[in-house]
Motif scaffolding. Structure first.
Motif, short mmCIF file in Angstrom:
data_model
loop_
_atom_site.label_atom_id
_atom_site.label_comp_id
_atom_site.label_asym_id
_atom_site.label_seq_id
_atom_site.Cartn_x
_atom_site.Cartn_y
_atom_site.Cartn_z
N VAL A 217 0.99 -0.76 -0.44
CA VAL A 217 -0.43 -0.15 0.29
C VAL A 217 0.98 0.92 -0.13
O VAL A 217 1.51 1.44 0.80
N VAL A 218 0.59 2.04 -1.19
CA VAL A 218 1.26 3.43 -1.08
C VAL A 218 0.40 4.54 -0.80
O VAL A 218 -0.49 4.73 -0.78
N ILE A 219 1.23 5.95 -0.20
CA ILE A 219 0.14 6.27 0.47
C ILE A 219 0.54 7.78 -0.21
O ILE A 219 0.79 8.28 -0.47
N GLU A 220 -0.37 7.87 -1.10
CA GLU A 220 -0.16 8.82 -2.33
C GLU A 220 -0.34 10.02 -1.60
O GLU A 220 0.76 11.16 -2.26
N LYS A 221 -1.64 10.02 -0.79
CA LYS A 221 -1.87 11.53 -0.20
C LYS A 221 -2.31 11.41 0.96
O LYS A 221 -2.46 11.10 1.48
N ALA A 235 -4.34 6.50 -1.60
CA ALA A 235 -4.08 5.79 -1.23
C ALA A 235 -3.57 4.41 -2.40
O ALA A 235 -5.14 4.31 -2.34
N THR A 236 -3.10 3.50 -2.34
CA THR A 236 -2.59 3.18 -3.56
C THR A 236 -2.27 1.42 -3.33
O THR A 236 -1.63 0.81 -2.29
N ILE A 237 -3.22 0.40 -3.35
CA ILE A 237 -3.47 -1.08 -3.20
C ILE A 237 -2.81 -1.73 -4.73
O ILE A 237 -3.44 -1.71 -5.77
N ILE A 238 -1.50 -1.94 -4.22
CA ILE A 238 -0.60 -2.95 -5.36
C ILE A 238 -0.84 -4.20 -4.60
O ILE A 238 -0.23 -4.62 -3.80
N ILE A 259 -13.08 -2.77 2.61
CA ILE A 259 -11.68 -2.69 3.12
C ILE A 259 -11.49 -1.25 3.60
O ILE A 259 -11.02 -0.84 4.90
N GLY A 260 -12.17 -0.13 2.87
CA GLY A 260 -12.17 1.25 3.43
C GLY A 260 -12.81 1.85 4.36
O GLY A 260 -12.29 2.31 5.10
N GLU A 278 -9.24 7.85 -0.17
CA GLU A 278 -10.18 7.76 -1.57
C GLU A 278 -9.48 6.21 -1.65
O GLU A 278 -7.67 6.80 -1.54
N LEU A 279 -9.76 4.83 -2.35
CA LEU A 279 -8.80 4.09 -2.55
C LEU A 279 -8.12 3.79 -3.76
O LEU A 279 -9.20 4.10 -4.30
#
Ligand code: GDP
Ligand code: K
Ligand code: MG
Length: 301
Positions: A217-221, A235-238, A259-260, A278-279
């Motif tokens: 998981v990357v936190i974009e913002k 966040a983006t789930i990779i 999940i959110g 926001e996922l």
């Protein structure tokens, strides 16, 4: 931060050892009160950051090893795997023992079951303020018979003896790398990392066996919006495969929604604020081959 600074070092360190050997006391001494309080919050996340020490020429990131701080040191197979994976991924393991007690079954168990990794291991003999120097030599001997430690360092976490030397030796083992955390942010809240781990945990839990632990998981913002009295987290789930993306999103987005919902609940209590989460889901093949995921994910700023 100077990205071209070739001499800057950074790395991840796990401290393991039986209960009461002095792990928390050590972290307190090294990092300071604030982080220790932080680390006492109940979190079941994997690779939780216990504290970050930012120096002029290095950043040392102490990572928790889940499971092994439980009162019983007999781990289930699953927890054992989790713990071992963490120890594999870090740059250094500090195996802390009590100088007064010497080698025992608890230590034997840790050596057999957990230290079966290529990561260098320091034997940190704590509480030397409580023993006679002659006794120390015996204790050291009893351990060196059992395992090939990269260093043996006697300390007193409580009184501070030899801590500087230990930090120096830790630093020498760290690879060249960036300052993952800005010095100021870190000493207070490694929030982003914890938020990413909370989301990751929910995703893994809800999808059970279907999604491997390679999910990241990357936190974009992560932005406070004072006018709305909330924090906006993007966040983006990779995942590694398209099929996994489908599972994470679920029927009509139902899984991602759940999940959110669960992650947001936990993030709100972590941050003490309303959260708009926001996922997104993204497929990135073989991301695991890109350095270790500890470095590539979760720490992006
Ligand atoms: P942990 O369970 O490994 O995190 O251990 P703690 O840090 O909670 O320490 C357990 C107890 O040992 C506490 O009462 C500490 O004050 C004590 N302790 C820790 N380090 C030292 C040390 O270097 N010397 C002495 N005398 N006591 C210590
Ligand atoms: K304890
Ligand atoms: Mg502790």
């Amino acid at each position: 931060q100077d990205l071209n600074n070739k001499s800057y070092k950074s790395g991840f360190i796990s401290i393991i050892g039986r209960p009461n050997v002095g792990k928390s006391t050590f972290l307190n001494k090294v990092i300071g009160q604030k982080i220790a309080i932080m680390s006492d919050k109940p979190q079941t996340t994997r690779n939780k950051v216990q504290g970050v020490l930012t120096l002029d020429d290095a950043q040392l990131i102490f990572i928790d090893t889940p499971g092994i701080h439980k009162p019983k040191h007999r781990l289930g197979d699953f927890m054992m795997k989790v713990a071992q994976n963490t120890l594999k991924e870090v740059d250094l393991v500090l195996f802390m023992v009590n100088a007064q007690e010497g080698f025992g079954r608890g230590e034997e168990y840790i050596i057999e079951k957990l230290l079966n990794v290529k990561t260098p291991v320091f034997l940190v003999i704590n509480k030397i303020d409580l023993i006679h120097p002659d006794q120390l030599m015996k204790v050291i001997g009893s351990y060196q018979d059992k395992f090939d430690f990269a260093e043996v360092v006697p300390i007193s976490a409580l009184e501070g003896n030899n801590i500087d030397r230990l930090l120096q030796q830790i630093k020498e083992r760290m690879p060249q790398g960036p300052q993952f955390y800005p010095a100021d942010q870190v000493t207070d809240h490694p929030e982003r990392f914890i938020v990413s781990e909370l989301i990751r945990e929910k995703a893994l839990h809800l999808t059970r066996e279907e999604i491997p632990h390679s999910l990241a998981v990357v936190i974009e913002k992560m932005e406070r919006q004072p006018e709305k009295q909330m924090v906006h987290v993007m966040a983006t789930i990779i995942v590694e495969r398209d099929s996994q993306k489908g599972i994470i999103i679920g029927k009509q987005g139902g899984m991602l929604k759940e999940i959110g919902k669960r992650a947001r609940h936990d993030i709100e209590s972590l941050l003490g604020s309303k959260v708009f989460l926001e996922l997104w889901v993204k497929v990135q093949k073989d991301w695991r081959n890109k350095a270790t995921h500890l470095r590539d994910f979760g720490f992006r700023d």
